[in-house]
Design a protein around this motif. Structure first.
Motif, PDB file in Angstrom:
ATOM      1  N   GLN A   1      -7.415  -1.762  -3.651  1.00 45.79           N
ATOM      2  CA  GLN A   1      -7.201  -0.326  -3.691  1.00 45.79           C
ATOM      3  C   GLN A   1      -6.310   0.000  -4.886  1.00 45.79           C
ATOM      4  OE1 GLN A   1      -8.585   1.807  -1.486  1.00 45.79           O
ATOM      5  NE2 GLN A   1      -7.673   3.673  -2.344  1.00 45.79           N
TER       6      GLN A   1
ATOM      7  N   PRO B   1       0.831  -1.211   0.000  1.00 51.59           N
ATOM      8  CA  PRO B   1       0.000   0.000   0.000  1.00 51.59           C
ATOM      9  C   PRO B   1       0.865   1.261   0.000  1.00 51.59           C
ATOM     10  CG  PRO B   1      -0.806  -1.591   1.607  1.00 51.59           C
ATOM     11  CD  PRO B   1       0.511  -2.113   1.123  1.00 51.59           C
TER      12      PRO B   1
ATOM     13  N   ASP C   1      -4.411   3.002  -7.110  1.00 48.00           N
ATOM     14  CA  ASP C   1      -4.015   4.405  -6.994  1.00 48.00           C
ATOM     15  C   ASP C   1      -2.876   4.736  -7.955  1.00 48.00           C
ATOM     16  OD1 ASP C   1      -1.238   4.721  -5.430  1.00 48.00           O
ATOM     17  OD2 ASP C   1      -2.325   3.019  -4.562  1.00 48.00           O
TER      18      ASP C   1
ATOM     19  N   SER D   1      -6.691  -4.759   0.444  1.00 48.47           N
ATOM     20  CA  SER D   1      -7.046  -4.196   1.741  1.00 48.47           C
ATOM     21  C   SER D   1      -6.598  -5.165   2.832  1.00 48.47           C
ATOM     22  CB  SER D   1      -8.559  -3.969   1.818  1.00 48.47           C
ATOM     23  OG  SER D   1      -9.248  -5.212   1.692  1.00 48.47           O
TER      24      SER D   1
ATOM     25  N   TRP E   1      -1.855  -1.458  -7.629  1.00 50.95           N
ATOM     26  CA  TRP E   1      -3.002  -1.890  -6.846  1.00 50.95           C
ATOM     27  C   TRP E   1      -2.512  -2.734  -5.677  1.00 50.95           C
ATOM     28  CZ3 TRP E   1      -4.333  -7.021  -6.075  1.00 50.95           C
ATOM     29  CH2 TRP E   1      -3.752  -7.972  -6.938  1.00 50.95           C
TER      30      TRP E   1
ATOM     31  N   ARG F   1     -14.673  -3.810  -4.697  1.00 52.27           N
ATOM     32  CA  ARG F   1     -15.096  -4.945  -3.878  1.00 52.27           C
ATOM     33  C   ARG F   1     -15.841  -5.938  -4.750  1.00 52.27           C
ATOM     34  NH1 ARG F   1     -14.559  -4.799   1.492  1.00 52.27           N
ATOM     35  NH2 ARG F   1     -13.933  -2.797   2.452  1.00 52.27           N
TER      36      ARG F   1
ATOM     37  N   THR G   1      -7.423   7.647  -6.880  1.00 53.33           N
ATOM     38  CA  THR G   1      -7.649   6.402  -6.135  1.00 53.33           C
ATOM     39  C   THR G   1      -9.071   5.901  -6.368  1.00 53.33           C
ATOM     40  OG1 THR G   1      -8.392   7.556  -4.124  1.00 53.33           O
ATOM     41  CG2 THR G   1      -6.025   7.095  -4.329  1.00 53.33           C
ATOM     42  N   THR G   2      -9.223   4.599  -6.273  1.00 46.85           N
ATOM     43  CA  THR G   2     -10.537   3.980  -6.288  1.00 46.85           C
ATOM     44  C   THR G   2     -10.436   2.636  -5.585  1.00 46.85           C
ATOM     45  OG1 THR G   2     -12.423   3.398  -7.697  1.00 46.85           O
ATOM     46  CG2 THR G   2     -10.257   2.739  -8.483  1.00 46.85           C
ATOM     47  N   ALA G   3     -11.528   2.187  -5.001  1.00 49.28           N
ATOM     48  CA  ALA G   3     -11.577   0.909  -4.279  1.00 49.28           C
ATOM     49  C   ALA G   3     -12.592  -0.009  -4.947  1.00 49.28           C
ATOM     50  CB  ALA G   3     -11.938   1.125  -2.819  1.00 49.28           C
TER      51      ALA G   3
END
Length: 278
Positions: free
Chosen positions: A125, A102, A127, A118, A115, A210, A206-208
């Motif tokens: 994640q 990260p 970025d 988490s 990437w 799931r 950034t983007t997450a």
């Protein structure tokens, strides 16, 4: 002996009548003669509209940079690459080798997408923090109106396509090979009078992600960075500029641009997140 007057006038009358008849004949011929025609005017064909220049993609940009790097290394003035003012859409995959650690919140931008998982490994994640190239020798003196430059590296510039490489690491190697230094990039330049809204100023895109029903999202094939905009020019009139610290190093070349859109896509091309200038 005098001749009668009538006899003397007869030839004159005949002569006058002949002259009158001849004049009338000439006028009749002139009236019947066709009017002179003007030379035909050549038809002017309308100039066909010029087809729009194709949008520059990653391969075309890297080819132009390769020519510029060769000319720079040889001490020659490169020919105009014709990029200034043209639209571009550059796509490239990142994260092909798997997740990265990260990114620290206070880490400086490096212009490379990544990437990471988490902590619960149920989310991804993504970025990318643009690098600050404002004080770089490649930017200094480029244009007096440029106040800032944010950089995006083009990964693996020897590969014209933007997909993941097919070459894999040697499992028998004693230590992992070091990646080659970055040598090709796009500099998003900003004028002193331009809006501050499009600048990141160290902030990352950034983007997450799931997955469904609590499952982790698929990560096969990495993710794609999309850069869109229009190339601008350095003081030389060219969009690409190169520099090298040593004659034995590959020159680093960057293209100056106004970046209008930054986006992340998955391996299928579906847009995950996007940011537009202004």
């Amino acid at each position: 002996m005098l001749k009668p007057i009538a006899t003397l006038c007869l030839p004159m009358v005949v002569l006058a009548a002949s002259a009158f008849a001849l004049s009338a004949c000439e006028r009749q011929q002139e009236a019947m003669a066709p009017e002179p025609q003007s030379p035909p005017v050549a038809a002017v064909s309308p100039t066909p509209p010029q087809p729009p220049q194709p949008v520059v993609d990653r391969a075309a940009l890297l080819e132009a940079m390769s020519v510029a790097a060769s000319a720079y290394a040889a001490g020659q003035e490169p020919a105009g690459e014709g990029l200034a003012g043209r639209r571009f859409v550059v796509r490239q995959v990142f994260g092909c080798g798997g997740p990265a650690p990260p990114r620290a919140a206070d880490a400086p931008g490096d212009g490379v997408g990544r990437w990471s998982w988490s902590q619960d490994r149920k989310a991804v994640q993504i970025d990318l923090a643009p690098a600050d190239w404002s004080g770089s020798a490649l930017i200094e003196g480029g244009d007096q109106s440029w106040e800032a430059a944010e950089g995006f590296w083009l990964l693996r510039p020897w590969q014209l396509s933007g997909g993941c490489p097919a070459v894999t690491a040697d499992p028998l190697a004693s230590e992992p090979a070091r990646p080659s230094p970055q040598s090709a990039g796009i500099a998003a330049v900003f004028d002193e009078s331009s809006s501050r809204l499009g600048r990141r100023n160290g902030r990352a895109y950034t983007t997450a992600l799931r997955g469904e029903d609590g499952a982790p999202p698929a990560t096969t094939g990495g993710y794609r960075l999309v850069l869109e905009g229009r190339f601008t020019a350095f003081a030389s009139g060219r969009a690409v500029r190169c520099r090298a610290a040593s004659p034995d190093q590959r020159p680093v070349c960057i293209a100056a641009a106004r970046v209008d859109r930054v986006a992340f896509e998955d391996a299928s091309g579906a847009v995950l997140s996007e940011w537009r200038a202004g």
